[in-house]
Design an enzyme around this catalytic site. Structure first.
Site, PDB file in Angstrom:
ATOM      1  N   CYS A  85       0.829  -1.201   0.000  1.00 42.05           N
ATOM      2  CA  CYS A  85       0.000   0.000   0.000  1.00 42.05           C
ATOM      3  C   CYS A  85       0.869   1.259   0.000  1.00 42.05           C
ATOM      4  O   CYS A  85       1.715   1.426   0.878  1.00 42.05           O
ATOM      5  CB  CYS A  85      -0.937   0.011   1.196  1.00 42.05           C
ATOM      6  SG  CYS A  85      -2.008   1.465   1.242  1.00 42.05           S
ATOM      7  N   LYS A 102       1.364  -9.618  -0.980  1.00 42.21           N
ATOM      8  CA  LYS A 102       1.399  -8.639  -2.062  1.00 42.21           C
ATOM      9  C   LYS A 102       2.410  -7.568  -1.698  1.00 42.21           C
ATOM     10  O   LYS A 102       2.417  -7.085  -0.562  1.00 42.21           O
ATOM     11  CB  LYS A 102       0.035  -8.002  -2.284  1.00 42.21           C
ATOM     12  CG  LYS A 102       0.062  -7.030  -3.471  1.00 42.21           C
ATOM     13  CD  LYS A 102      -1.240  -6.291  -3.680  1.00 42.21           C
ATOM     14  CE  LYS A 102      -1.065  -5.341  -4.866  1.00 42.21           C
ATOM     15  NZ  LYS A 102      -2.199  -4.425  -5.004  1.00 42.21           N
ATOM     16  N   GLY A 149      -6.543  -4.836 -10.553  1.00 43.75           N
ATOM     17  CA  GLY A 149      -7.175  -4.019  -9.531  1.00 43.75           C
ATOM     18  C   GLY A 149      -8.059  -2.960 -10.144  1.00 43.75           C
ATOM     19  O   GLY A 149      -9.208  -3.191 -10.512  1.00 43.75           O
TER      20      GLY A 149
END
Length: 325
Positions: A85, A124, A208
């Site tokens: 993120c 991820k 995404g």
């Protein structure tokens, strides 16, 4: 994707052609955290016909392992750790992409979670924080702790979504890690997915933001991989998708303008394929009521028309991304 991949969004995507599996929004893990009910619904009330992985974000090893164990009581496909993120509010807390600055901490976190998760444990990440100095070392930790699958976004944290995707680093990772690797970053279409897979040697792709724009992309990728003609999507179909999504994500007692504003989050991406001048985006962003929004959709994506939705985002039509993907 945070604030996107909830239960109703997954259901709408599944109706268009579901991916092989879904990943929840991330569960925020810290000393006072508990599994958020609205995120857990995507697992416990999953009606998509596809497995759902539970995604976590945090840096406190004790509480990450606690959350991972709590998740075992629910029908998850596995546990996914977010180390990618790029939100400053996240990485400043050493969470998400912030972990990539500290390989020693990554070693400890991966080791603890591997021990706590008896089933599938996936990760991820991005290719680095400010640079790629720790890239190979962290890939080696993925191997050391026998991570079951790695999804790699081919930008650094600091690059956010602004730079070109560094597919050469995804190729390098696919050659180095022992587990299957999914390539992530600007997988915009079935044709782009084919190019990415051919170039990187990845086992698959993770999509995404472009699944918000084009929820048929997973079906199209399967068609292309099977050597079949790739479905063409009409603007009429996109109009119906927008209205189905509005109905699915609507909260019973939410103010109308709040619901319209929520839809703009999705339509920022959808609009990239509606018209090359960005007129739909311009008008949509100024809508205040449901009727105004639907009138704009009907004008740009007429129900009786056969104009096609763009396979790729129109150049220069900016989506203003606001979600992690």
């Amino acid at each position: 994707m945070q604030d996107v991949t909830d239960k109703p969004f997954m259901a709408v995507i599944a109706d268009c052609g579901a991916p092989d599996y879904f990943v929840t929004e991330y569960f925020r893990v810290h000393v006072q955290s508990r599994l958020e009910k609205h995120i857990l619904e995507a697992v416990t009330e999953n009606n998509t016909g596809r497995p759902v992985f539970a995604q976590m974000i945090g840096e406190d090893i004790y509480h990450l392992t606690r959350a991972a164990k709590d998740l075992q009581a629910h029908p998850i496909a596995g546990v996914d750790l977010n180390m990618g993120c790029p939100s400053p509010t996240v990485y400043k807390k050493q969470c998400g992409g912030g972990l990539l600055r500290d390989p020693q901490k990554v070693d400890q976190v991966l080791g603890a979670l591997r021990e706590a998760v008896p089933g599938l444990f996936t990760v991820k990440m991005r290719i680095g924080f400010q640079d790629t100095e720790n890239f190979d070392a962290i890939l080696d930790l993925v191997n050391k702790h026998e991570v079951d699958l790695l999804s790699l976004h081919g930008r650094t944290v600091k690059e956010m979504y602004r730079s070109q995707v560094h597919y050469d680093f995804i190729k390098r990772a696919a050659e180095r890690v022992n587990c299957p690797l999914l390539a992530n970053g600007d997988v915009t279409s079935a044709a782009k997915a084919r190019w990415v897979l051919d170039y990187t040697g990845a086992a698959g792709v993770m999509v995404g933001r472009h699944a918000i724009r084009n929820p048929w992309i997973f079906r199209q990728i399967r068609e292309d991989q099977a050597g079949l003609p790739v479905s063409k999507i009409t603007l009429h179909q996109v109009n119906r998708y927008v209205k189905d999504l509005y109905a699915a994500v609507a909260k019973p007692h939410a103010p109308e303008q709040a619901q319209v504003n929520k839809m703009k989050k999705y339509l920022n991406f959808v609009g990239q394929g509606v018209d090359p001048e960005g007129k739909f985006l311009y008008e949509m962003r100024r809508a205040k009521t449901k009727q105004q929004l639907f009138d704009i959709c009907d004008r740009h994506m007429p129900e009786d028309g056969d104009a096609l939705f763009a396979d790729e985002p129109y150049s220069g039509v900016i989506a203003r991304p606001n979600c992690e993907s």
